[in-house]
Write a protein that holds these residues in place. Structure first.
Motif, PDB file in Angstrom:
ATOM      1  N   UNK A  84       0.834  -1.194   0.000  1.00 58.13           N
ATOM      2  CA  UNK A  84       0.000   0.000   0.000  1.00 58.13           C
ATOM      3  C   UNK A  84       0.875   1.253   0.000  1.00 58.13           C
ATOM      4  N   UNK A  85       0.633   2.133  -0.976  1.00 54.36           N
ATOM      5  CA  UNK A  85       1.379   3.389  -1.052  1.00 54.36           C
ATOM      6  C   UNK A  85       0.397   4.545  -1.188  1.00 54.36           C
ATOM      7  N   UNK A  86       0.927   5.746  -1.328  1.00 57.70           N
ATOM      8  CA  UNK A  86       0.093   6.927  -1.509  1.00 57.70           C
ATOM      9  C   UNK A  86       0.546   7.664  -2.772  1.00 57.70           C
ATOM     10  N   UNK A  87       1.016   6.912  -3.749  1.00 56.47           N
ATOM     11  CA  UNK A  87       1.559   7.524  -4.954  1.00 56.47           C
ATOM     12  C   UNK A  87       0.792   7.138  -6.210  1.00 56.47           C
ATOM     13  N   UNK A  88      -0.423   6.622  -6.049  1.00 58.62           N
ATOM     14  CA  UNK A  88      -1.246   6.270  -7.197  1.00 58.62           C
ATOM     15  C   UNK A  88      -1.112   4.824  -7.636  1.00 58.62           C
ATOM     16  N   UNK A  89       0.038   4.209  -7.377  1.00 60.25           N
ATOM     17  CA  UNK A  89       0.248   2.814  -7.756  1.00 60.25           C
ATOM     18  C   UNK A  89       0.598   2.011  -6.512  1.00 60.25           C
ATOM     19  N   UNK A  90      -0.125   0.912  -6.309  1.00 62.43           N
ATOM     20  CA  UNK A  90       0.190  -0.012  -5.232  1.00 62.43           C
ATOM     21  C   UNK A  90       0.887  -1.223  -5.853  1.00 62.43           C
ATOM     22  N   UNK A  91       2.220  -1.275  -5.793  1.00 59.90           N
ATOM     23  CA  UNK A  91       2.967  -2.317  -6.500  1.00 59.90           C
ATOM     24  C   UNK A  91       2.782  -3.711  -5.894  1.00 59.90           C
ATOM     25  N   UNK A 126      -3.841  -0.040  -9.461  1.00 54.48           N
ATOM     26  CA  UNK A 126      -4.149   1.386  -9.505  1.00 54.48           C
ATOM     27  C   UNK A 126      -5.573   1.606  -8.999  1.00 54.48           C
ATOM     28  N   UNK A 127      -5.783   2.530  -8.036  1.00 52.14           N
ATOM     29  CA  UNK A 127      -7.145   2.830  -7.584  1.00 52.14           C
ATOM     30  C   UNK A 127      -8.047   3.162  -8.765  1.00 52.14           C
ATOM     31  N   UNK A 128      -9.285   2.683  -8.722  1.00 51.65           N
ATOM     32  CA  UNK A 128     -10.185   2.811  -9.866  1.00 51.65           C
ATOM     33  C   UNK A 128     -10.406   4.257 -10.304  1.00 51.65           C
ATOM     34  N   UNK A 129     -10.384   5.221  -9.359  1.00 51.59           N
ATOM     35  CA  UNK A 129     -10.637   6.604  -9.752  1.00 51.59           C
ATOM     36  C   UNK A 129      -9.438   7.277 -10.394  1.00 51.59           C
ATOM     37  N   UNK A 130      -8.306   6.550 -10.489  1.00 51.35           N
ATOM     38  CA  UNK A 130      -7.118   7.088 -11.152  1.00 51.35           C
ATOM     39  C   UNK A 130      -6.877   6.444 -12.508  1.00 51.35           C
ATOM     40  N   UNK A 131      -7.775   5.550 -12.902  1.00 53.43           N
ATOM     41  CA  UNK A 131      -7.674   4.903 -14.212  1.00 53.43           C
ATOM     42  C   UNK A 131      -8.309   5.818 -15.258  1.00 53.43           C
ATOM     43  N   UNK A 132      -7.666   5.965 -16.397  1.00 51.17           N
ATOM     44  CA  UNK A 132      -8.169   6.836 -17.471  1.00 51.17           C
ATOM     45  C   UNK A 132      -8.295   8.268 -16.962  1.00 51.17           C
ATOM     46  N   UNK A 133      -7.257   8.737 -16.228  1.00 49.94           N
ATOM     47  CA  UNK A 133      -7.291  10.090 -15.665  1.00 49.94           C
ATOM     48  C   UNK A 133      -6.234  11.009 -16.283  1.00 49.94           C
ATOM     49  N   UNK A 134      -5.613  10.565 -17.362  1.00 51.57           N
ATOM     50  CA  UNK A 134      -4.621  11.339 -18.119  1.00 51.57           C
ATOM     51  C   UNK A 134      -3.188  11.046 -17.696  1.00 51.57           C
ATOM     52  N   UNK A 136      -0.223   8.349 -16.368  1.00 51.91           N
ATOM     53  CA  UNK A 136       0.118   6.934 -16.315  1.00 51.91           C
ATOM     54  C   UNK A 136       0.626   6.554 -14.923  1.00 51.91           C
ATOM     55  N   UNK A 137       0.082   5.466 -14.377  1.00 49.80           N
ATOM     56  CA  UNK A 137       0.522   4.951 -13.077  1.00 49.80           C
ATOM     57  C   UNK A 137       1.183   3.583 -13.217  1.00 49.80           C
ATOM     58  N   UNK A 138       0.679   2.767 -14.125  1.00 48.85           N
ATOM     59  CA  UNK A 138       1.273   1.445 -14.360  1.00 48.85           C
ATOM     60  C   UNK A 138       2.602   1.593 -15.098  1.00 48.85           C
ATOM     61  N   UNK A 143      -3.047   1.539 -17.661  1.00 48.83           N
ATOM     62  CA  UNK A 143      -4.193   2.232 -17.056  1.00 48.83           C
ATOM     63  C   UNK A 143      -4.625   3.449 -17.868  1.00 48.83           C
ATOM     64  N   UNK A 144      -3.831   3.791 -18.895  1.00 53.97           N
ATOM     65  CA  UNK A 144      -4.151   4.931 -19.756  1.00 53.97           C
ATOM     66  C   UNK A 144      -4.092   4.522 -21.227  1.00 53.97           C
TER      67      UNK A 144
END
Length: 382
Positions: A84-91, A126-134, A136-138, A143-144
């Protein structure tokens, strides 16, 4: 006799910067606490935030491990670790033998949660609300995926996904996901296309709230949410279809000309096709403003027709009268020209027709200042 060994250096990168403490004497054996990870060689204690940081903090490298990869076939006894992280991606990592004893400390499960998108390469969630948000997290940018294009030909199995993120300049992006991730779309998307309360940009890539249509700010990448303003000097009302915007965030309602393709959606997108009874229509016909903003010393109309200041040097005809309006923000009253075309009820716009007995008229009759401001050393008449 075994000599006591110094306590290993403690490293904490919870803030992104390693902090080292001075070695302290301790009893024989491990000096790491229950909330710390001890390097396999026993040289250091790390907080859980330093493990899987992407930077080797243990001399032997035991604090780092490989990311999970869906293209690799792992043995049945391999353990995965979702961090668990706070950077958009949970590796998601593959736990090495040295890290297995610390599984409960380091891991928040072994796979992506139901409200997360699993990167196609398996390396993270990637949290669902950060997918397709402009953004890239993966690692593989899965995810984009590409944005939907209205005139493109898509595979029948492709999935349109309206992203959940709504913030800043991002307005309901619609991404096109491949068939391989269709099973995840229910938790990631808010539908596949724009809703009835939204405007679909002409290129098909974004959805915007219908109250942002024709509001003077371009939200669609292709600019299709903003159209030509109506102008009496150029257009004729009987030849165009008008759209009064419903957004008042800039103090005005705009009147745009709808293109042919949007005429069927006039009732959905527009709040009528003309100014309302309690509004002043700018002379050009391009804007509607509340009547309370007429003659308030601030130009809301592009052509300035809401501020037609009175001039004693002009011989006005019988179709106009003077209109006094006091503005507390400026501390004086304005006197404007009120034409019969603006309505027969003078009280809709005015607080009398001229300066009161407690005021001094200046600026050729266009401004009234309180008597107490006369000859006070400050120029109130411009």
């Amino acid at each position: 006799m075994v000599k006591p060994r110094p306590k290993p250096t403690t490293i904490d990168v919870s803030e992104g910067v390693a902090e080292h403490t001075m070695p302290l004497a301790s009893d024989e054996g491990s000096s790491c606490t229950a909330n710390e990870f001890e390097c396999a060689d026993g040289s250091r204690c790390l907080t859980k935030y330093a493990v899987f940081s992407g930077q080797q903090d243990c001399p032997d490298g035991s604090d780092e491990s490989a990311r999970r990869d869906f293209n690799v076939t792992y043995a049945a006894n391999v353990t995965f670790c979702r961090v668990q992280t706070w950077r958009g991606l949970n590796p998601v990592y593959v736990l090495s033998p040295a890290l297995m004893p610390y599984r409960d400390l380091l891991c928040d499960g072994s796979s992506c949660k139901s409200n997360e998108f699993a990167c196609t390469d398996g390396s993270g969630c990637v949290p669902s609300d950060l997918v397709c948000d402009k953004w890239e997290h993966c690692n593989d940018n899965s995810d984009e995926p590409p944005l939907r294009k209205h005139n493109a030909n898509y595979d029948a199995n492709s999935t349109f996904c309206r992203g959940r993120y709504e913030g800043g300049e991002i307005r309901g992006r619609i991404c096109v996901f491949p068939p391989t991730v269709v099973s995840q779309m229910e938790n990631v998307c808010t539908g596949s296309l724009c809703t009835l309360e939204e405007y679909s940009c002409a290129d098909g890539s974004h959805c915007i709230s219908k109250d942002r249509f024709c509001n003077g700010l371009t939200d669609c990448p292709d600019g299709s949410d903003e159209h030509t303003l109506y102008d009496n000097s150029i257009h004729r009302r009987d030849n165009v279809t008008l759209c009064r915007s419903s957004d008042f965030s800039h103090g005005v309602y705009r009147l745009c000309i709808l293109p042919a393709r949007l005429i069927p959606y006039q009732q959905t997108l527009c709040d009528g096709s003309s100014c309302k009874m309690n509004e002043f229509s700018c002379s050009s016909g391009s804007r509607c403003i509340p009547k309370t903003r007429f003659c308030d010393n601030y130009k809301d109309c592009i052509d300035g027709s809401d501020e037609p200041y009175w001039n004693n040097g002009i011989n006005y005809n019988s179709t106009v009268t003077s209109c006094r309006r006091y503005n507390s923000g400026y501390g004086f009253a304005r006197v404007c020209v009120l034409t019969s075309a603006l309505g027969s009820d003078m009280n809709e716009y005015c607080e009398g027709s001229s300066c009161t007995i407690d005021e001094v008229s200046c600026d050729r009759g266009s401004r009234c200042i309180p008597v107490k401001k006369f000859c006070n050393g400050v120029k109130d008449c411009s």
